[in-house]
Design a protein around this motif. Sequence first.
Motif, mmCIF file in Angstrom:
data_model
loop_
_atom_site.group_PDB
_atom_site.id
_atom_site.type_symbol
_atom_site.label_atom_id
_atom_site.label_comp_id
_atom_site.label_asym_id
_atom_site.label_seq_id
_atom_site.Cartn_x
_atom_site.Cartn_y
_atom_site.Cartn_z
ATOM 1 N N VAL A 17 0.744 -1.185 -0.042
ATOM 2 C CA VAL A 17 0.078 0.031 0.093
ATOM 3 C C VAL A 17 0.800 1.379 0.132
ATOM 4 N N GLY A 18 2.211 1.280 0.688
ATOM 5 C CA GLY A 18 2.853 2.433 0.744
ATOM 6 C C GLY A 18 2.841 3.381 1.731
ATOM 7 N N ASP A 19 2.016 2.973 2.731
ATOM 8 C CA ASP A 19 1.766 3.927 3.887
ATOM 9 C C ASP A 19 3.023 3.955 4.661
ATOM 10 N N PRO A 20 3.870 5.227 4.693
ATOM 11 C CA PRO A 20 5.132 5.082 5.404
ATOM 12 C C PRO A 20 4.856 5.014 7.035
ATOM 13 N N TYR A 21 3.980 5.750 7.684
ATOM 14 C CA TYR A 21 3.688 5.649 9.056
ATOM 15 C C TYR A 21 3.387 4.264 9.322
ATOM 16 N N LEU A 22 2.479 3.619 8.838
ATOM 17 C CA LEU A 22 2.148 2.081 9.113
ATOM 18 C C LEU A 22 3.196 1.092 8.840
ATOM 19 N N ILE A 23 4.140 1.373 7.941
ATOM 20 C CA ILE A 23 5.184 0.446 7.566
ATOM 21 C C ILE A 23 6.150 0.471 8.770
ATOM 22 N N ILE A 24 6.499 1.828 9.098
ATOM 23 C CA ILE A 24 7.313 1.915 10.238
ATOM 24 C C ILE A 24 6.927 1.334 11.540
ATOM 25 N N GLY A 25 5.653 1.489 11.789
ATOM 26 C CA GLY A 25 4.938 0.954 13.165
ATOM 27 C C GLY A 25 5.017 -0.489 12.842
ATOM 28 N N GLN A 26 4.592 -1.078 11.828
ATOM 29 C CA GLN A 26 4.609 -2.655 11.710
ATOM 30 C C GLN A 26 5.746 -3.141 11.686
ATOM 31 N N ALA A 27 6.823 -2.398 11.024
ATOM 32 C CA ALA A 27 8.074 -2.968 11.053
ATOM 33 C C ALA A 27 8.755 -3.187 12.577
ATOM 34 N N VAL A 28 8.358 -2.261 13.214
ATOM 35 C CA VAL A 28 9.078 -2.368 14.713
ATOM 36 C C VAL A 28 8.067 -3.390 15.230
ATOM 37 N N PHE A 29 6.766 -3.575 15.269
ATOM 38 C CA PHE A 29 5.990 -4.723 15.792
ATOM 39 C C PHE A 29 6.258 -5.866 15.429
ATOM 40 N N LEU A 30 6.933 -6.219 13.789
ATOM 41 C CA LEU A 30 7.272 -7.301 13.449
ATOM 42 C C LEU A 30 8.558 -7.703 13.910
ATOM 43 N N ALA A 31 9.422 -6.860 14.160
ATOM 44 C CA ALA A 31 10.681 -7.006 14.920
ATOM 45 C C ALA A 31 10.674 -7.565 16.406
ATOM 46 N N ILE A 32 9.626 -6.998 16.989
ATOM 47 C CA ILE A 32 9.634 -7.586 18.137
ATOM 48 C C ILE A 32 8.878 -8.842 18.474
ATOM 49 N N VAL A 33 7.881 -9.046 17.771
ATOM 50 C CA VAL A 33 7.188 -10.198 17.544
ATOM 51 C C VAL A 33 8.221 -11.363 17.246
ATOM 52 N N THR A 34 8.931 -10.904 16.424
ATOM 53 C CA THR A 34 9.962 -12.125 15.767
ATOM 54 C C THR A 34 11.086 -12.477 16.985
ATOM 55 N N ILE A 35 11.648 -11.400 17.576
ATOM 56 C CA ILE A 35 12.416 -11.715 18.770
ATOM 57 C C ILE A 35 11.605 -12.593 19.697
ATOM 58 N N TYR A 36 10.576 -12.076 20.068
ATOM 59 C CA TYR A 36 9.554 -12.955 21.195
ATOM 60 C C TYR A 36 9.707 -14.354 20.731
ATOM 61 N N LEU A 37 9.010 -14.622 19.408
ATOM 62 C CA LEU A 37 9.017 -15.931 18.909
ATOM 63 C C LEU A 37 10.568 -16.925 19.036
ATOM 64 N N ILE A 38 11.334 -16.061 18.723
ATOM 65 C CA ILE A 38 12.687 -16.865 18.611
ATOM 66 C C ILE A 38 13.166 -17.170 19.838
ATOM 67 N N THR A 39 12.862 -16.032 21.197
ATOM 68 C CA THR A 39 13.376 -16.443 22.418
ATOM 69 C C THR A 39 12.504 -17.629 23.000
ATOM 70 N N LEU A 40 11.258 -17.655 22.541
ATOM 71 C CA LEU A 40 10.088 -18.596 23.062
ATOM 72 C C LEU A 40 10.636 -19.731 22.438
ATOM 73 N N ALA A 41 11.039 -20.002 21.181
ATOM 74 C CA ALA A 41 11.250 -21.418 20.490
ATOM 75 C C ALA A 41 12.631 -21.750 21.434
ATOM 76 N N ARG A 42 13.552 -21.096 21.506
ATOM 77 C CA ARG A 42 14.814 -21.357 22.101
ATOM 78 C C ARG A 42 14.647 -21.996 23.444
ATOM 79 N N LEU A 43 13.798 -21.261 24.106
ATOM 80 C CA LEU A 43 13.511 -21.432 25.760
ATOM 81 C C LEU A 43 12.815 -22.657 25.813
ATOM 82 N N LYS A 44 11.774 -23.049 24.969
ATOM 83 C CA LYS A 44 11.045 -24.253 24.887
ATOM 84 C C LYS A 44 11.958 -25.380 24.261
ATOM 85 N N LEU A 45 12.787 -25.256 23.490
ATOM 86 C CA LEU A 45 13.671 -26.344 23.263
ATOM 87 C C LEU A 45 14.844 -26.771 23.991
ATOM 88 N N ASN A 46 15.103 -25.842 25.058
ATOM 89 C CA ASN A 46 16.028 -26.163 26.205
ATOM 90 C C ASN A 46 15.437 -26.841 27.253
#
Length: 88
Positions: free
Chosen positions: A59-88
């Motif tokens: 769509v090309g909305d810069p405000y939403l792209i920036i906000g969603q990119a930050v949210f995606l980064a945090i959700v990704t870090i959360y998922l990776i941390t969760l997976a690593r802890l569950k596998l240990n």
Amino acid sequence: MFLKIFDYLSLAVLVFLSYGVFVQWWHIYKTKSVKDIVTREVVIRFFATLILFIKLVLVGDPYLIIGQAVFLAIVTIYLITLARLKLN
């Protein structure tokens, strides 16, 4: 002017959502306890966030792209941390 207000509000909402996930991540990171976390829900949240991010880029909305990119980064870090802890 009215649209600009909603641009900033949308960005603020995504920052607040990111903060909420960050608090959850920080808790599991410090306690190393993931027994109460439903992995399936976090994976669903990750893919929903990813799909929405791709849509916003198209769509090309810069405000939403920036906000969603930050949210995606945090959700990704959360998922990776969760997976690593569950596998240990």
